[in-house]
Design a protein around this motif. Structure first.
Motif, short mmCIF file in Angstrom:
data_model
loop_
_atom_site.label_atom_id
_atom_site.label_comp_id
_atom_site.label_asym_id
_atom_site.label_seq_id
_atom_site.Cartn_x
_atom_site.Cartn_y
_atom_site.Cartn_z
N GLN A 34 -64.99 -23.90 -11.09
CA GLN A 34 -65.32 -25.24 -11.58
C GLN A 34 -66.38 -25.17 -12.68
O GLN A 34 -66.29 -25.90 -13.68
CB GLN A 34 -65.84 -26.09 -10.41
CG GLN A 34 -64.78 -26.43 -9.37
CD GLN A 34 -65.37 -27.05 -8.12
OE1 GLN A 34 -66.53 -27.47 -8.12
NE2 GLN A 34 -64.58 -27.11 -7.05
N GLN A 35 -67.35 -24.31 -12.52
CA GLN A 35 -68.40 -24.18 -13.54
C GLN A 35 -67.82 -23.63 -14.83
O GLN A 35 -68.16 -24.10 -15.94
CB GLN A 35 -69.51 -23.25 -13.02
CG GLN A 35 -70.66 -23.04 -13.99
CD GLN A 35 -71.43 -24.31 -14.27
OE1 GLN A 35 -71.44 -25.22 -13.45
NE2 GLN A 35 -72.07 -24.38 -15.43
N ILE A 55 -58.56 -29.02 -19.42
CA ILE A 55 -58.88 -29.98 -18.37
C ILE A 55 -57.66 -30.83 -18.03
O ILE A 55 -57.40 -31.12 -16.85
CB ILE A 55 -60.05 -30.88 -18.81
CG1 ILE A 55 -61.32 -30.04 -19.04
CG2 ILE A 55 -60.32 -31.96 -17.79
CD1 ILE A 55 -61.81 -29.31 -17.82
N GLN A 88 -60.49 -27.74 -26.32
CA GLN A 88 -59.46 -28.13 -25.35
C GLN A 88 -58.08 -28.04 -25.99
O GLN A 88 -57.10 -27.61 -25.35
CB GLN A 88 -59.74 -29.54 -24.84
CG GLN A 88 -60.93 -29.65 -23.89
CD GLN A 88 -60.69 -28.90 -22.59
OE1 GLN A 88 -59.68 -29.08 -21.92
NE2 GLN A 88 -61.62 -28.02 -22.24
N ALA A 122 -65.29 -28.22 -21.48
CA ALA A 122 -64.77 -29.56 -21.15
C ALA A 122 -65.12 -30.62 -22.18
O ALA A 122 -64.33 -31.53 -22.44
CB ALA A 122 -65.28 -29.98 -19.77
N GLU A 123 -66.28 -30.54 -22.81
CA GLU A 123 -66.74 -31.60 -23.71
C GLU A 123 -66.33 -31.39 -25.16
O GLU A 123 -66.61 -32.22 -26.01
CB GLU A 123 -68.28 -31.69 -23.63
CG GLU A 123 -68.82 -31.99 -22.25
CD GLU A 123 -68.27 -33.28 -21.68
OE1 GLU A 123 -68.13 -34.26 -22.45
OE2 GLU A 123 -67.96 -33.31 -20.47
N ASP A 176 -64.70 -23.95 -15.91
CA ASP A 176 -63.87 -24.99 -16.54
C ASP A 176 -64.72 -26.01 -17.29
O ASP A 176 -64.28 -26.59 -18.28
CB ASP A 176 -63.03 -25.70 -15.47
CG ASP A 176 -61.96 -24.79 -14.88
OD1 ASP A 176 -61.56 -23.83 -15.56
OD2 ASP A 176 -61.53 -25.04 -13.73
N SER A 177 -65.95 -26.22 -16.83
CA SER A 177 -66.81 -27.21 -17.47
C SER A 177 -67.40 -26.73 -18.80
O SER A 177 -67.91 -27.53 -19.58
CB SER A 177 -67.94 -27.62 -16.52
OG SER A 177 -68.86 -26.56 -16.37
N TYR A 195 -67.31 -18.34 -22.31
CA TYR A 195 -66.18 -18.76 -21.48
C TYR A 195 -65.35 -17.54 -21.07
O TYR A 195 -64.96 -17.38 -19.90
CB TYR A 195 -65.34 -19.75 -22.28
CG TYR A 195 -64.12 -20.32 -21.60
CD1 TYR A 195 -64.23 -21.29 -20.61
CD2 TYR A 195 -62.84 -19.93 -21.99
CE1 TYR A 195 -63.10 -21.84 -20.01
CE2 TYR A 195 -61.71 -20.46 -21.40
CZ TYR A 195 -61.84 -21.42 -20.40
OH TYR A 195 -60.72 -21.96 -19.82
#
Length: 773
Positions: free
Chosen positions: A566-567, A764, A579, A573-574, A569-570, A731
């Motif tokens: 989860q970390q 995402i 993306q 994310a922004e 993927d974040s 990443y």
């Protein structure tokens, strides 16, 4: 001829009594110093009665008196105690006596020093079968005055130069052999951290002397100072002379004159093992006795072993040296001897095992273990673990736990070492909790070095929590100081690098205890919160080992792996552009045949875009389908076109020919063949029109890129910003760490493992679609 006995004159007796009173001794203590069984000769000495002349001379020597001023009618042919001993030695031939005493003591020394029992082994081993010659550092790693302000704030990520200044880096100074150090210094104190091989080194020296290989003109005596301390407690007398005399008696050498002659003529080789234990007990009387004895009989050869933490308690006239870490060559030699001795193999098989051991230990994943095995104690443990499966367990936490179990518990138990009483009262779990709290808090603060006051604070808090009665601040501080000194002396997990500045002896220990604090928390809600806090550091390189250790130590790592995912993927994310890039990676991957897993294909295209120069390595390393192989070749082709100044026609044409062989799409193949012919025409004019060639060549490359983009949907000009490139790099590295965790542990359920792998490198939007699917 000199009289066989002497007595004090009335004036001499008065002088002797005055000197005796200034010493503060009792008659029993003086008798012990002279090695007398009773105090009767002392009483006779002070009451003007005759006693043996050698006893008279020895008493005067101890009281710092001129025997001629004390004796009544001193004989003219006996000038002083040294001449007496000289006359005696000439009459008896001291060299013959030395050899006779050595012969009588031979079996005793062989039995005492010729073998050792290593930890975790159920049988002793001959010293010669395992011993490796040690090197000695003449310039001891002293504590330097260091101001924390000289370094970056809180010593976050100290540089190698900073660590070197504090003694945390590799030792680069020149070494000398142990025997060379012995030949250089008559009084030697050998320092070393627990498990460095100090006792074994002293045993080796005793054996070599005993067998006449070194110091053939001296009589070796090996004394374990813990045994000496126990003897002193039983008898109530602190006398090394008495202790050595008793040792001689067990070898049928009961003539006291013989021992005194050897001591006064400097023919003894005295090895005192474990001076740090005398310091740990704070036994000032024993420290004084060792100093007095070595001063009094200074013509003899002395070697004392001592842990580094006790080096501040000085021994006058002794030169401090330190046992050096094992070099790669010595590690290999020790391993070979170990496998022969303990696995009962011949030399050839031991060489094979040693080669496999060294190969395994040099793998990148065993870096931290390689840093530990420079200490013989841990090298023995590593050989023992390796001997079972010819490999090391992937879970480093197992190795670290065994190392620390040895240091904190079994090591001092086997060596009969007793620590400070306050420290002994702490249970094993309480000690582990103390180390874990200190390690985790300092590591999180980026402190690899920390002040003494901070450690004392943690110790005091632990003591306060355990105390059932009220405890005042002064008592708490004194107990904390004693416990810190005991920790340093007993197992060296925490060491003083500079006055008032400490660290864990190995970074691996700080990392292990940091991970242990998380795992050992029985409050599940609090543990989950700590895991959530930990994953925030996914892109911090220094936390890599913490992640791996935590994953291996958890009973179930499912939640931890999901939190890491989860970390990760974040991270992107922004950023909508990144993306979009992940979406392209996924779309491109789905066009590949199903033989390679989708997550592997996504990883290929992600890396291919990020580092196209690595394309040949990908294509050689991966058994992927024809489409992926073609894309790798095309990226390799484009890479070769970027070197305008080094165009190799043959190499470039071969690369293009390799592409044409793999291409299945006839239309794309035809386009590439035309481009190949254009390239041949361009290269034919390269030398005649260089400027025109550069322009045409650049245009040709652009056409090639466009066609590759059109037919294969690669070679996009993503034009990532510097910040985006750094984000992508983080990443990518985070994914590698996640996979390293997954691949190194077995405590993750197959369902969670498969779900994480299948959702790697997805945008995402696609992750949400999977969740609702």
């Amino acid at each position: 001829m000199s009289k066989r006995s002497l007595k004090t004159s009335p004036d001499g007796a008065k002088k002797a009594k005055k000197a005796f009173l200034s010493k503060g001794w009792t008659q029993e203590q003086l008798a012990a110093e002279v090695n007398l069984k009773t105090r009767q000769p002392i009483w006779r000495f002070f009451t003007n009665r005759s006693i043996e002349r050698h006893t008279f001379l020895e008493i005067c020597n101890l009281l710092n008196l001129d025997w001629r001023e004390i004796a009544e009618n001193p004989p003219a042919d006996l000038s002083d105690s040294s001449s007496y001993l000289q006359q005696t030695s000439e009459n008896l031939d001291i060299n013959v006596i030395v050899q006779q005493v050595r012969s009588k003591r031979y079996e005793k020394i062989e039995d005492r020093c010729g073998s050792l029992t290593l930890l975790e082994m159920n049988r002793p081993i001959q010293l010669d079968d395992i011993y490796i010659d040690v090197d000695i550092l003449e310039d001891v790693n002293k504590k330097y005055w260091v101001d924390l302000n000289d370094f970056n704030p809180s010593l976050e990520n100290p540089t190698s130069e900073e660590l070197e200044r504090l003694g945390l880096g590799d030792v680069t100074q020149n070494n000398i052999s142990g025997i060379e150090a012995l030949q250089t210094y008559s009084k030697l104190r050998v320092l070393g951290i627990p498990g460095a091989g100090k006792t074994t080194f002293l045993q080796h020296l005793a054996i070599q002397c005993n067998r006449g290989r070194i110091l053939n003109n001296r009589v070796p005596i090996f004394i374990n100072l813990m045994d000496f301390a126990d003897e002193c407690e039983e008898t109530g007398k602190i006398s090394l002379l008495n202790y050595i005399s008793t040792e001689f008696n067990t070898s049928d050498l009961s003539n006291t004159t013989l021992l005194m002659m050897l001591l006064h003529t400097g023919r003894m080789f005295i090895l005192l093992d474990g001076f740090d234990q005398v310091v740990l007990k704070n036994n000032q009387a024993m420290i004084k006795e060792i100093r007095r004895f070595s001063d009094k009989y200074q013509n003899n050869l002395f070697v004392v072993s001592c842990r580094n933490a006790a080096q501040e308690v000085k021994l006058r006239g002794f030169t401090d040296v330190e046992i050096a870490q094992f070099s790669e060559e010595k590690i290999a030699n020790f391993a070979q001897k170990w496998f022969i001795a303990f696995t009962k193999t011949d030399v050839d098989d031991a060489l094979i095992q040693t080669s496999q051991f060294i190969k395994q230990i040099n793998k990148p994943e065993h870096l931290h273990l390689r840093q530990l095995i420079v200490r013989p104690l841990f090298l023995h443990l590593a050989c023992w673990i390796f001997s079972y499966d010819q490999k090391f367990p992937l879970q480093k936490s197992v190795l670290y736990k065994q190392c620390l179990d040895l240091l904190i518990g079994k090591w001092d138990q086997d060596k009969n070492v007793s620590g400070d009483q306050a420290y002994q009262r702490l249970s094993l779990s309480q000690k582990l909790k103390l180390f874990s709290n200190l390690a985790a808090d300092t590591f999180q603060a980026g402190k690899f070095l920390f002040k003494k006051s901070l450690i004392l604070q943690y110790i005091a808090e632990e003591l306060f929590d355990l105390s059932q009665d009220s405890i005042n601040a002064e008592e708490l501080m004194l107990s904390s100081e004693a416990i810190l000194k005991a920790i340093e002396l007993q197992h060296g997990i925490i060491v003083e690098r500079s006055p008032g500045l400490f660290s864990f002896s190995f970074l691996a220990f700080q990392e292990y205890f940091t991970a242990r604090k998380i795992v050992a928390d029985y409050n599940l809600r609090q543990r989950d919160q700590q895991l959530q806090d930990l994953v925030q550091y996914i892109n911090e390189p220094q936390y890599r080992e913490i992640f791996l250790l935590t994953a291996s130590m958890l009973r179930s790592a499912d939640t931890f792996m999901e939190l890491i995912k989860q970390q990760i993927d974040s991270i992107l994310a922004e950023d909508s552009f990144l993306q979009e890039y992940l979406t392209w990676v996924s779309q491109k991957s789905r066009k590949v045949a199903n033989s390679p897993p989708l997550e592997a294909t996504r990883a290929f295209y992600f890396a291919l875009t990020k580092s196209p120069e690595l394309a040949p390595d990908f294509t050689l390393a991966c058994t992927l389908d024809q489409g992926i192989f073609l894309d790798g070749l095309l990226s390799d082709l484009v890479k070769k076109t970027q070197k305008h100044d080094q165009i190799d026609v043959q190499v470039f044409r071969e690369a293009l020919d390799n592409v044409l062989i793999v291409v299945v799409d006839s239309e794309f193949k035809s386009v590439l063949q035309k481009l190949k012919q254009q390239l041949v025409d361009l290269l034919s004019n390269q030398t005649s029109f260089p400027e025109e060639f550069k322009v045409n060549y650049t245009n040709w490359i652009e056409q090639l890129r466009k066609k590759i983009l059109q037919y294969r949907n690669i070679q996009h000009n993503w034009n990532f910003s510097v910040e985006q490139q750094e984000t992508l790099q983080g990443y990518y590295q985070a994914h590698r760490l996640l996979l390293d965790c997954l691949n190194s542990v077995s405590n993750v359920t197959e369902v969670v493992r498969q779900e994480i792998k299948e959702s790697l490198l997805l945008s995402i939007d696609e992750l949400e679609q999977r969740e609702w699917a």
